[in-house]
Each structure stands twice: as C-alpha cells, then as structure tokens.
Design an enzyme around this catalytic site. Structure first.
Site, PDB file in Angstrom:
ATOM      1  N   THR A  10      41.815  37.736  45.111  1.00 36.72           N
ATOM      2  CA  THR A  10      40.372  38.007  45.137  1.00 36.72           C
ATOM      3  C   THR A  10      39.583  36.775  45.566  1.00 36.72           C
ATOM      4  O   THR A  10      38.756  36.856  46.463  1.00 36.72           O
ATOM      5  CB  THR A  10      39.893  38.485  43.742  1.00 36.72           C
ATOM      6  OG1 THR A  10      40.734  39.543  43.315  1.00 36.72           O
ATOM      7  CG2 THR A  10      38.454  38.961  43.800  1.00 36.72           C
ATOM      8  N   PRO A 108      53.394  31.788  43.784  1.00 37.18           N
ATOM      9  CA  PRO A 108      53.199  30.344  43.635  1.00 37.18           C
ATOM     10  C   PRO A 108      52.222  29.990  42.519  1.00 37.18           C
ATOM     11  O   PRO A 108      52.398  28.976  41.839  1.00 37.18           O
ATOM     12  CB  PRO A 108      52.669  29.899  45.003  1.00 37.18           C
ATOM     13  CG  PRO A 108      52.350  31.130  45.758  1.00 37.18           C
ATOM     14  CD  PRO A 108      53.102  32.258  45.132  1.00 37.18           C
ATOM     15  N   ASP A 109      51.222  30.854  42.278  1.00 35.95           N
ATOM     16  CA  ASP A 109      50.270  30.575  41.186  1.00 35.95           C
ATOM     17  C   ASP A 109      50.992  30.526  39.841  1.00 35.95           C
ATOM     18  O   ASP A 109      50.659  29.739  38.957  1.00 35.95           O
ATOM     19  CB  ASP A 109      49.122  31.596  41.167  1.00 35.95           C
ATOM     20  CG  ASP A 109      49.580  33.052  41.162  1.00 35.95           C
ATOM     21  OD1 ASP A 109      50.741  33.340  41.544  1.00 35.95           O
ATOM     22  OD2 ASP A 109      48.768  33.923  40.775  1.00 35.95           O
TER      23      ASP A 109
HETATM   24  N1  LIG Z   1      32.185  38.943  31.953  1.00 36.86           N
HETATM   25  C1  LIG Z   1      32.694  39.088  33.180  1.00 36.86           C
HETATM   26  N2  LIG Z   1      32.660  40.298  33.775  1.00 36.86           N
HETATM   27  C2  LIG Z   1      33.179  40.492  35.000  1.00 36.86           C
HETATM   28  N3  LIG Z   1      33.776  39.516  35.713  1.00 36.86           N
HETATM   29  C3  LIG Z   1      33.826  38.286  35.174  1.00 36.86           C
HETATM   30  C4  LIG Z   1      33.306  38.011  33.900  1.00 36.86           C
HETATM   31  N4  LIG Z   1      33.528  36.686  33.628  1.00 36.86           N
HETATM   32  C5  LIG Z   1      34.179  36.187  34.711  1.00 36.86           C
HETATM   33  N5  LIG Z   1      34.338  37.152  35.632  1.00 36.86           N
HETATM   34  C6  LIG Z   1      34.980  37.041  36.937  1.00 36.86           C
HETATM   35  O1  LIG Z   1      36.188  36.387  36.797  1.00 36.86           O
HETATM   36  C7  LIG Z   1      36.502  35.845  38.065  1.00 36.86           C
HETATM   37  C8  LIG Z   1      37.199  34.542  37.894  1.00 36.86           C
HETATM   38  O2  LIG Z   1      38.518  34.824  37.619  1.00 36.86           O
HETATM   39  P1  LIG Z   1      39.713  34.085  38.291  1.00 36.86           P
HETATM   40  O3  LIG Z   1      39.276  33.082  39.291  1.00 36.86           O
HETATM   41  O4  LIG Z   1      40.581  33.650  37.181  1.00 36.86           O
HETATM   42  O5  LIG Z   1      40.429  35.271  39.010  1.00 36.86           O
HETATM   43  P2  LIG Z   1      40.043  36.022  40.351  1.00 36.86           P
HETATM   44  O6  LIG Z   1      39.436  35.048  41.281  1.00 36.86           O
HETATM   45  O7  LIG Z   1      39.248  37.240  40.008  1.00 36.86           O
HETATM   46  O8  LIG Z   1      41.484  36.492  40.782  1.00 36.86           O
HETATM   47  P3  LIG Z   1      42.530  35.798  41.763  1.00 36.86           P
HETATM   48  O9  LIG Z   1      42.777  34.410  41.230  1.00 36.86           O
HETATM   49  O10 LIG Z   1      43.713  36.700  41.653  1.00 36.86           O
HETATM   50  O11 LIG Z   1      41.873  35.806  43.095  1.00 36.86           O
HETATM   51  C9  LIG Z   1      35.205  35.631  38.810  1.00 36.86           C
HETATM   52  O12 LIG Z   1      35.269  36.313  40.053  1.00 36.86           O
HETATM   53  C10 LIG Z   1      34.160  36.232  37.907  1.00 36.86           C
HETATM   54  O13 LIG Z   1      33.324  37.082  38.654  1.00 36.86           O
HETATM   55  C1  LIG Z   2      51.283  38.635  40.518  1.00 42.26           C
HETATM   56  C2  LIG Z   2      50.326  37.871  41.422  1.00 42.26           C
HETATM   57  C3  LIG Z   2      49.599  38.839  42.336  1.00 42.26           C
HETATM   58  C4  LIG Z   2      49.289  37.173  40.500  1.00 42.26           C
HETATM   59  O1  LIG Z   2      48.397  36.408  41.233  1.00 42.26           O
HETATM   60  C5  LIG Z   2      51.072  36.772  42.233  1.00 42.26           C
HETATM   61  O2  LIG Z   2      51.646  35.849  41.371  1.00 42.26           O
HETATM   62  C6  LIG Z   2      52.148  37.357  43.120  1.00 42.26           C
HETATM   63  O3  LIG Z   2      51.843  37.869  44.174  1.00 42.26           O
HETATM   64  N1  LIG Z   2      53.443  37.273  42.682  1.00 42.26           N
HETATM   65  C7  LIG Z   2      54.601  37.699  43.411  1.00 42.26           C
HETATM   66  C8  LIG Z   2      55.598  38.391  42.563  1.00 42.26           C
HETATM   67  C9  LIG Z   2      56.103  37.617  41.363  1.00 42.26           C
HETATM   68  O4  LIG Z   2      55.461  36.686  40.894  1.00 42.26           O
HETATM   69  O5  LIG Z   2      57.183  37.949  40.865  1.00 42.26           O
END
Ligand SMILES: Nc1ncnc2c1ncn2[C@@H]1O[C@H](COP(=O)(O)OP(=O)(O)OP(=O)(O)O)[C@@H](O)[C@H]1O
Ligand SMILES: CC(C)(CO)[C@@H](O)C(=O)NCCC(=O)O
Ligand SMILES: [K+]
Length: 256
Positions: A10, A108-109
C-alpha cells in the site's frame, strides 16, 4: 547518510538515517509506474520544505512489490550515485538465519522485522506487523526467522466486506465500545475490531504453545496502537521497527 526505503503493497516509506537517528520519514503510496525522476521531485520538495540538508551516500531497500525495485534502483543510481542494497537479493547478507521450506520466498519486510526485533529485544519473539496483510514473524532464540502467520490486513478485511456485499458501506476501523452493534457500521466495526483482537491473542497463544516457551510480542505498523489501547496485547510497540532493521542490515553488509 543512509536512505532506507520500505516499500509495502500500500505505502512506501523513505527515512534518512544519519548514523544515530532518523532525520525525517516520508510516506507515499506504492505505484510501480512512478519513475526515478518522479520520486526525486517529491523527495527533494519535501526535504526543502522541512529544511533538511541530506548528504545521502547509500541506499537500502526492502520491497514486497518486485516491480517497483527497478525505478528505485534508477533513483538511487541517478540522484545519489550509488547502487542500493536490496533485501532478499543474493548479494544482501542477513545477520540471522532463515529456516523455512526450500523454495520459499519470505517477504523481505518480514526478514527485516526479524533482524530489527532480534537486534532490539533478543530472541524468542513474535513480531506482528499491521500492513496490507497482518504478519506474525516467529524469531528463534538465536535470531533465526523460523516461519509465522499471514492474515488479511485490517483495512483489507473491511474493504472485502464492502466489495462483496451490496448493502455494506465503506467504513474505517475504530474501536467500538461494545461487541453488539445496533447499526450496520457498528456491526462491521465490531466484527473486524473484536475479531482481530481474538485473532491476535489466539495466534500469539498458539505460537507460544507450539514453541513451548515464553515469547515477547513486538508490534509495528500504523494500526497497532489501536489494538494496544486498554488491552496490552503486545509487550512493546515500535513504529520504526522496519526502518531500524534496514539500518542494521546496511551496517552488517558494510562490515565486509
Ligand atoms: N485509525 C486508523 N484508521 C484507518 N487507518 C489508519 C488508522 N491509523 C493508521 N492508519 C493507516 O495505517 C497506515 C500505516 O500503516 P503501515 O505503514 O504500517 O501499513 P500500510 O502502509 O498500510 O501497509 P504496507 O506496509 O503493506 O504498504 C496508514 O496508511 C494510515 O492511513
Ligand atoms: C505478506 C506480505 C504481503 C506482508 O507485507 C509480504 O511479506 C509478502 O509478500 N510475503 C511473501 C510471502 C511470505 O512472506 O511467505
Ligand atoms: K509495512
């Protein structure tokens, strides 16, 4: 200075590490079409805005989206004149073992979170990351990544309800005071929030039982604080856990 880039499904987060602290953290949505030049326009504008003079000499990247890595490599090469270290590529060494089924490409995360968790808190950990998916990474006593759990993310679960059911609106996650909802929105929020509390507790308990030992639960990701409120579900919350792991991996690879 080091530029650490954590690219999720995201959002993509950029942080500048001066060797002691993060000078700033910038967030953009993940889009594979974005070019190196587009990244730079956005990046340099925000650094100017915050008055940050960054002298970036190296770049480290973790990306769960393989397609975006190409443009981030060009960005690093063209604007910072360096080859980025990319977690998951053979030339990037990890300070911990990865003990999973042959052929598994661990995200990787999750590897970065394992390294960060072990560096900060030692072994026997469960790292919970609330992103697009919610992942549980199990870290052994020697710091190895030994597997875990992948569950649908909180926002993804709400989105799936809305997309699959004609009468269910789009709603944002929040903590409902009661379990029994008396309108559609409350019912949906209750299902996802309290369902998630059950999921987190249930999975952590089962992991601890399967390992037969006490384990510390470390949480990261934007939504972790919402679940921590009044529940103490996690032992620790660290919003910069993944970024910290990237700095540890970069330093480890520079040690030679
Ligand atoms: N109360 C809330 N309601 C909805 N969304 C929230 C809230 N608090 C934080 N967030 C969202 O959480 C997100 C931050 O999360 P994080 O960066 O951990 O994961 P991500 O960016 O959504 O996912 P990824 O790392 O998989 O791309 C932000 O996009 C923010 O909009
Ligand atoms: C599970 C997610 C999507 C979480 O960000 C990422 O770590 C991913 O694409 N993993 C690959 C599969 C695995 O971790 O086993
Ligand atoms: K993330």
């Amino acid at each position: 200075m080091l530029l650490a880039i954590d690219c999720g499904n995201t959002n993509t987060v950029f942080s500048i590490w001066d060797g002691e602290k993060f000078l700033c953290t910038l967030r953009t949505s993940t889009e594979h079409q974005r070019t190196a030049d587009q990244y730079f326009v956005w990046f340099s504008t925000l650094l100017n805005h915050f008055g940050i003079k960054a002298d970036i000499r190296s770049v480290v990247i973790s990306s769960t989206v393989p397609r975006v890595v190409f443009n981030l490599r060009v960005f690093s090469d063209r604007y910072f004149n360096c080859r980025p270290l990319v977690v998951g590529k053979p030339e990037c060494r990890l300070p911990v073992d990865v003990r999973v089924d042959a052929g598994t490409q661990v995200g990787p995360d999750r590897l970065v979170n394992t390294v960060a968790g072990y560096d900060l808190y030692g072994g026997d950990l469960i790292v919970v990351d609330f992103g697009t998916a919610t992942t549980f990474d199990v870290v052994a006593s020697d710091g190895a990544y030994i597997g875990g759990v992948i569950a649908p993310g909180v926002n993804l679960s709400l989105q799936a309800l809305h997309e699959a059911a004609a009468a269910l609106p789009h709603v944002d996650i929040t903590k409902p005071e009661r379990v029994i909802g008396t309108n559609t929105v409350d019912c949906m929020q209750s299902g996802v929030f309290w369902g998630y509390v059950g999921l987190i507790n249930g999975i952590c308990d089962r992991i601890k039982a399967e390992r037969g030992r006490a384990m510390k639960v470390v949480a990261t990701g934007g939504l972790a604080p919402l679940f921590q409120q009044g529940h103490a579900i996690f032992d620790v919350y660290r919003d910069d856990l993944t970024m910290h792991g990237l700095t540890v991996i970069d330093a480890y690879n520079k040690e030679g």
